[in-house]
Motif scaffolding. Sequence first.
Motif, PDB file in Angstrom:
ATOM      1  N   TRP A 110       0.856  -1.175   0.000  1.00 28.67           N
ATOM      2  CA  TRP A 110       0.000   0.000   0.000  1.00 28.67           C
ATOM      3  C   TRP A 110       0.899   1.235   0.000  1.00 28.67           C
ATOM      4  N   LEU A 162       0.135   8.085   3.026  1.00 29.03           N
ATOM      5  CA  LEU A 162      -0.332   8.020   4.413  1.00 29.03           C
ATOM      6  C   LEU A 162      -0.041   9.319   5.146  1.00 29.03           C
ATOM      7  N   SER A 165      -3.078  -0.055   7.328  1.00 33.12           N
ATOM      8  CA  SER A 165      -2.051   0.756   6.670  1.00 33.12           C
ATOM      9  C   SER A 165      -1.097   1.366   7.685  1.00 33.12           C
TER      10      SER A 165
END
Length: 1304
Positions: free
Chosen positions: A942, A947, A1085
């Motif tokens: 990911w 993020l 995540s």
Amino acid sequence: MECSRPRRNESEEELLRLQDEFLASGTRSSARLIKAGPRKGRDVVVLDDAVVKSQLDPPKKKSRFAETRKNREDLSSPADALDRHDRHVVKVLSDVIQERDTSRCAVRSPSYSTKHGFPTVFRVEEKEDGEKSDSLFAKSVRKEKKEPQSPLASSANLDEDMDVRENDGGVSVLSAEERRQIDEDNAKRMASMTREEIIQEQEKLEKTLGSDLVAFLKKRGQKMNKEETAKVAEYRVPNDAKHIKGLADKNAWLHMDTLEPAKLEWIQTLSTSSSLPPSHQSTQVRFDFNGSIVPKDADVATREGLHHHGENPEAAGYTLSELFQMARSNVIQQRVLSLRVLARILTQRIDVEDYDEVTSFLANGALPLLTRWALDDSVEAISTAALHCLHALIVEDGVEDALDGWLAVPQLKAAQRSEEVKEKDRDDLAILKEDLILGLLRMQLLPRLRYLVEVGHLQSLAVIHVLEILIRVARHSVGAASQVVQCSRLVDTIVTLFMPKMWTNPGPSSLTDVYGLPLPRAVKLMSVLCAAGRNIASTLIAKHGVLEPVVRYLSQKPSELGLPDADVLAMQSYYFLATCLSYGHASHVLSSFYPLFLLRLQDIMPASSQPCGPHGEDHCPAVCSAFLGMLESSIHVASKQPTSDDDRCGTKFVSPSIHWEHVEGFVGTSLVVLRKCLVFLGDVNCEIALNGSVLDLVGGLLSVYSSYCHRVTDNVRLSERLVECLDEISDFSCNVLTKFFDSPFHKQLWSTLGQACEHCGTSAKRRNSLPSLPSLSSCNIVPCLSKNCRKSRVSRFLLQCSRLLLSVTKLHKKCLHKDFVEGETVLVYLESSLRHASQTKQLSRLECNLHHCLLQHFVLTCEASGLWPSASICSLYFSVGCQLLVQLQPGDEIFAYDLLNVVPFNVTLLRKVLDHGDISLKLGDLNLEESSVPLTDKEPPWKSRSLVEEAMSHIADVRQMFLASFILEKKLERQLNHSRSIHMRHPYQTERLMMPAETEVILPADWMFGPIIDIQNRLAESGFQSDRLLPNDLRTIQHTLRLVLLLELSDSLAMNLISLTTRLSRTMCVFLTGSDVFLDSVVRSYLSQLFCIYTRPSSRPLLDFDNPIPGIQSFYDLYIALLTQYAAVSYGDPLFASFVILPLQRRFSCHFKRALWTEHVAVISNMRMPLTQILLSLDEFLYPTETDQDMLNLYVSGLMTASVTRTSPFFYLLAVHHTNSYFFCEKPQDIRHHRQFLCLALGIKNQQTLLDIVRYGGLLQSAALGFSTQLPLARKMTLKRILDSLENRDLANLAARRIGVVLV
């Protein structure tokens, strides 16, 4: 007439009627009483003319009433009887005998008929006139000769050498000659007996007397012989003693004819050997009469008086135990001396190596008990010495002077007990060990001190010590201060005796009697009591009339009071008035004395012209600073009018008598003085200013003007006047403050403060640094509790400058001073402070206030100007804020709330901090790629960089969640309001100025994980039921992980303050908050990103699961809960599995592996992820090879029982690798265990598993199982040797056939 007996049914009227009829008939009664003379015989009862007498008359009885009646009858007349019994005053006075009149006799000194200057020694056998007399015993024997004596009594006149023995047959007497004859006969008989006969007689005696009695007699005889031999061998009578004994025998001196060896030992020469063990001698600390430590190798002369009759008489000085024993002596002088020496020891600064013994002696609570017991002594010298000792125990010298001007001081209460135990169920000693002040209060210390002051008429020093003890008791807690006020007549006595309104000038000589004179310590005691609460202040003012004498002291100049310490008295009076004004009390004093106080403010003008020069009592900088502190309190009172919201608990506040017009009059004059002082300081040498008290004076002026700028917009309602005030403030800021901040003096102040941080070391330990007695120096109020300390003075002055600058910047946006917070000297100080805080783990409360002002001004200036400094400066201030956030103590909740709003959640500041470390390089260090998932330190598939942006976009929600958690979850709403009222100076909302005790910090170092911990604790209380998860819990976990990731990537001090093990443990708690929380895409995540950060190569050496973790007993307990949760809800999740297998690395303890392979084997079967999804290097689990025998047995047992199979590639690789390594070990440490292990391994029924163990050739990532199965030739020859060496040939042949090896 015949009368029948009365019946039970007859009434009283009928009985009376029968009686009247009987008396009227004149009939003779059937029974009559005859008295035989006046008590000379016995009464005789006659029934029908028949006299009934007893056959045997009883013995005669003597009656004292009869004797009295006989004596009364012997008197000739009533007059004689009256004279006999009359106790009239004439009778009494007639018996008084007048004493011989000695008023005119001459007094002569006694004369002695001796030439030696001493009276003649009294001799027993002679009278004073030389005539011989008999003893009392001889007189009593002569007196009793006329009376018959019993045999036992007559034996008292026998010879002293005779034995008198009483038995059943009578009394037998043995003289000394008979005893000697018996001993000789026994000796001759034993000499004539053979050894066999002696043994036979001994056996007879043993049978007759018993074996126990014979053994006892033998033991006692041996002991007596040894003692006599030792006395003869060791003790030698000194020649002087022999001479004195000879004179005593010759002259018949009383009590001088007997030698006492125990007493004569002390006049002999000291021996080199001690009675104490060597280890105890080396650890004992000895003190002289001044309380100083006597070195162990010191050669002290005997004339100093330090050698005494202790256990170690050759050593000079007194140990603590010896002083404690002497304090309980019957001799008054010894008790006084010991108490004085103990007091001097307590006031000394003790070295570190000797500190532990003194601390352990004080911690047992015996000294307070001894001191409290000595206070009750009727001897004045003992009670005074005990008072000084108690003062030295609980009061720190010079510390109270350093706290002058600090209105808000934390309580000095000891840590509370963890378990709930009723106080009445505990004894005094137990309470003393936990809280010394609380124990003394329970032992009625306050009434005793009141008695000593009121009745004892103490000396001046003793009175000062009593007041300082009361101040220390009042600082303990609000409850202790209430007890001081409620103690009967205590406050009234102090006010009457030591706070009078009228007094006689004592003169220039030193004071020996302070009764009837105003004492500054008494006024300070009242200030400390007022700081304990609004109600206490009201009681002191209304009931005890404390305000009137204080106003009396302020109505005159200090020089006009005629007291030696008039300046100190005026200073304490101003502080008392400032404390009362903090609650809104005593405002009428300022309005009534407004002209007088305005003149006092104008008197500061001469002091401001030469701040560093000499000053008189009227212009003392300390008094001027206290006066300015009182003016600052009056500004806050005049700016705030009581509202309906301020009326709490039915309290109705009265509008203050002082108005804003009074404030403008004060501020106008003070501003003129402040301008002159700042101009003067801009050109003065820094050393000259630091050595004087000029900083206190100028700092007070800065505080007054800062408070005025803070309140001016709330009180100036006319727009014209407001514009005029703003222009005046702007002119002052641009023309005065700017020049002052650019001056060398201001820069030198910051450099001095930074150097003080670098060289700030721990001072010598104080004697009262005990858990039961928190000291003022341990409360971190100021950097150093010394009134003349340079660091404290500079810190306070710079804090006042920062507050003024912050108030001006908030008021006028054009008055921005970016050079102030971005200056080189300020940045150097902040870096030094960070290093100092990281070493000492603490900041003083003064430094915390300074850092808070700097941070607020930095953010306010940057946001107002829109120009942010370089990333390095932003990172520095960000680290200062994170450091400060975990250093704040109870009472500073408003600072923590402001910092949470300003530092960690400021988007612009966070971006600057992330840019400082180059976020791309940090992500590159983690090898975060988006394409694939490699075997080692790689990121799951990911996006990583997205993020950070995703977390920054939610920073406002994160801030709102953390603020709600800070207030609601921590239940700090009431504490927050109390802290705001104190620091923002709201007089009608302040309940007390005394802040909570500094037991622990407001926020722990891992505060960013707090919401996750709260959710886990709530679920743990409900038994980890997933249905107890609230709707907002998932969002809370997401926001928490967002902030944690940002702080980790910022590389700030906030995360460096927490150990890596603690951070990893807190992250693992996410899996314990619910059954499916870790399956959320956002949570996964952030968890994967944090896992990569915690397991990167630079962080691996920092992981140590044996270190203690705050909040849990051990990491092992957390890991067991994690294993249980994984087996229940994981479904083989690779991310969850990565956290589970992390502690299984070879460099960690075997406890985690043993727990998994024994009690949680189900985890092995559930973890079926391929080796390519392992986010850690497999070498960390394989090397070095396993050597623990228990783990090797578990590995081979798991393979044998098929607990681990090829369906669990990771654990199958571990078991095969370590089993193969030990299987082919050539030099095992335990040969017997190795043979047993071979038998177990070769006995595995699954042939494929056995082949994998034997043919294991090492790690091979391209293989399906992760290892090769090609058996090398050398390994094949080794396998043959192993099989040939087995004793069980059947097993060896079977294993050879299964493996495919041909044995010879």
